[in-house]
Design a protein around this motif. Structure first.
Motif, short mmCIF file in Angstrom:
data_model
loop_
_atom_site.label_atom_id
_atom_site.label_comp_id
_atom_site.label_asym_id
_atom_site.label_seq_id
_atom_site.Cartn_x
_atom_site.Cartn_y
_atom_site.Cartn_z
N GLU A 102 0.84 -1.17 -0.07
CA GLU A 102 -0.01 0.07 -0.01
C GLU A 102 0.76 1.13 0.09
OE1 GLU A 102 0.48 -1.04 4.43
OE2 GLU A 102 0.21 -2.04 2.56
N ASN A 103 1.98 1.13 0.28
CA ASN A 103 3.06 2.47 0.35
C ASN A 103 3.81 2.73 -1.00
OD1 ASN A 103 2.57 2.69 3.16
ND2 ASN A 103 3.90 1.21 3.64
N ASN A 104 3.44 1.51 -2.04
CA ASN A 104 4.01 1.89 -3.30
C ASN A 104 3.44 3.03 -3.96
OD1 ASN A 104 5.04 1.54 -6.07
ND2 ASN A 104 4.76 -0.55 -5.94
N PRO A 105 4.43 4.07 -4.13
CA PRO A 105 4.00 5.46 -4.80
C PRO A 105 3.19 4.82 -6.35
CG PRO A 105 6.06 5.39 -4.76
CD PRO A 105 5.88 4.31 -4.01
N TYR A 106 3.53 3.76 -6.94
CA TYR A 106 2.91 3.69 -8.11
C TYR A 106 1.60 3.53 -8.05
CZ TYR A 106 2.21 1.10 -12.54
OH TYR A 106 1.58 0.84 -13.70
N ASN A 107 1.01 3.13 -6.86
CA ASN A 107 -0.63 2.84 -6.57
C ASN A 107 -1.26 4.01 -6.65
OD1 ASN A 107 -0.79 -0.01 -6.28
ND2 ASN A 107 0.17 0.26 -4.36
N LEU A 108 -0.62 5.12 -6.60
CA LEU A 108 -1.35 6.53 -7.06
C LEU A 108 -1.67 6.65 -8.19
CD1 LEU A 108 1.30 8.84 -4.90
CD2 LEU A 108 -0.95 7.97 -4.18
N LEU A 109 -1.28 6.08 -9.37
CA LEU A 109 -1.72 6.17 -10.56
C LEU A 109 -3.24 5.77 -10.61
CD1 LEU A 109 1.33 4.67 -12.62
CD2 LEU A 109 0.56 7.22 -12.45
N PHE A 110 -3.71 4.84 -9.80
CA PHE A 110 -5.01 4.39 -9.83
C PHE A 110 -6.01 5.67 -9.37
CE2 PHE A 110 -2.67 0.70 -9.50
CZ PHE A 110 -3.32 -0.31 -10.28
N ALA A 111 -5.40 6.68 -8.77
CA ALA A 111 -6.20 7.86 -8.48
C ALA A 111 -6.50 8.63 -9.72
CB ALA A 111 -5.53 8.74 -7.42
N GLY A 112 -5.89 8.50 -10.65
CA GLY A 112 -5.82 8.94 -11.91
C GLY A 112 -7.13 8.19 -12.64
N VAL A 113 -7.32 6.90 -12.65
CA VAL A 113 -8.30 6.16 -13.11
C VAL A 113 -9.76 6.55 -12.47
CG1 VAL A 113 -9.35 3.79 -13.38
CG2 VAL A 113 -6.92 4.07 -13.45
N LEU A 114 -9.71 6.80 -11.28
CA LEU A 114 -10.80 7.46 -10.55
C LEU A 114 -11.16 8.75 -10.96
CD1 LEU A 114 -10.12 5.95 -6.79
CD2 LEU A 114 -11.87 4.98 -8.50
N ALA A 144 -4.21 0.49 -18.96
CA ALA A 144 -2.84 1.09 -19.31
C ALA A 144 -2.14 1.09 -18.01
CB ALA A 144 -3.35 2.48 -19.76
N VAL A 145 -2.53 1.44 -16.91
CA VAL A 145 -1.87 1.44 -15.68
C VAL A 145 -1.24 0.00 -15.40
CG1 VAL A 145 -1.73 1.62 -13.13
CG2 VAL A 145 -2.90 3.59 -14.77
N VAL A 157 1.70 -10.25 -10.70
CA VAL A 157 0.33 -10.76 -10.03
C VAL A 157 -0.56 -9.42 -9.94
CG1 VAL A 157 -0.77 -12.05 -8.17
CG2 VAL A 157 1.38 -12.79 -9.32
N GLY A 158 0.17 -8.57 -9.41
CA GLY A 158 -0.45 -7.33 -8.84
C GLY A 158 -0.93 -6.57 -9.99
N ALA A 159 -0.18 -6.50 -11.09
CA ALA A 159 -0.50 -5.90 -12.61
C ALA A 159 -1.60 -6.61 -13.22
CB ALA A 159 0.62 -5.78 -13.48
N LEU A 160 -1.71 -7.97 -12.95
CA LEU A 160 -2.76 -8.61 -13.68
C LEU A 160 -3.99 -8.41 -12.82
CD1 LEU A 160 -0.81 -12.12 -14.64
CD2 LEU A 160 -1.67 -10.18 -16.14
N PHE A 161 -3.86 -8.40 -11.61
CA PHE A 161 -5.12 -8.22 -10.46
C PHE A 161 -5.76 -6.64 -10.96
CE2 PHE A 161 -6.78 -6.42 -6.73
CZ PHE A 161 -7.75 -7.14 -6.42
#
Length: 188
Positions: A102-114, A144-145, A157-161
């Motif tokens: 959850e601390n991976n800054p890459y996950n912030l890209l999903f805020a763009g999806v939202l 794309a993310v 696995v996370g990318a596929l999820f």
């Protein structure tokens, strides 16, 4: 007859309302129960965790309240799927992260999806045709993310999820497209 139909619709709406808000309350209580009866189970929420989850659930349930006012079943289903997908995206990212932790800054890209979904919906003024385009754009952004994560060599696995989350965005787009079609009336 019309009064009976209004009463029946109001009862149906109140059942959905009770199920939605009651389900949200139960979901919020689950970690509290787990912490009380299963100490050391890995569930260790703080007050801020409960506040954030309560806010997320309130936003999702409040959005559902707005959707129930639509008489179009396809529109309600499309919006419900979009709301649930957005909620799950935030929840998963806050809890464990889609990519890495959850601390991976890459996950912030999903805020763009939202943001694409929310601002697209606002730009479409919640009209079904525009909502279909906004949800299709969210599906494309989600894919794309996930694709960037795969190319960058992040957690496969996370990318596929996370790529799997494109499917409900796309389903929502399709259902909004169905809702945008003019309704045929039967001629007598």
């Amino acid at each position: 007859m019309a009064t009976h139909m209004q009463d029946d619709g109001a009862r149906r709406g109140s059942r959905w309302r009770l199920m939605t808000w009651g389900g949200a309350a139960c979901l919020l209580l689950l970690p509290l129960v787990a912490m009380q009866f299963f100490p050391g189970s890995g569930v260790d929420w703080t007050l801020s965790d409960f506040v954030v989850m309560g806010a997320l659930l309130s936003i999702a349930c409040g959005a559902c309240e707005l959707v129930w006012r639509s008489t179009n079943t396809a529109y309600r289903a499309a919006a419900g799927i979009a709301i649930l997908t957005g909620f799950l995206t935030v929840w998963v990212n806050l809890a464990v992260g889609m990519i890495g932790s959850e601390n991976n800054p890459y996950n912030l890209l999903f805020a763009g999806v939202l943001a694409i979904a929310v601002f697209g919906a606002a730009f479409a003024r919640l009209q079904a045709k525009g909502m279909a385009l906004a949800m299709a754009a969210a599906a494309l952004a989600q894919a794309a993310v996930a694709g960037v994560a795969l190319v960058a060599g992040w957690d496969v696995v996370g990318a596929l999820f996370s790529a799997a989350f494109a499917a409900p965005w796309l389903l929502s787009a399709v259902l909004f497209g169905v809702a945008a079609r003019p309704q045929r009336t039967q001629s007598r």
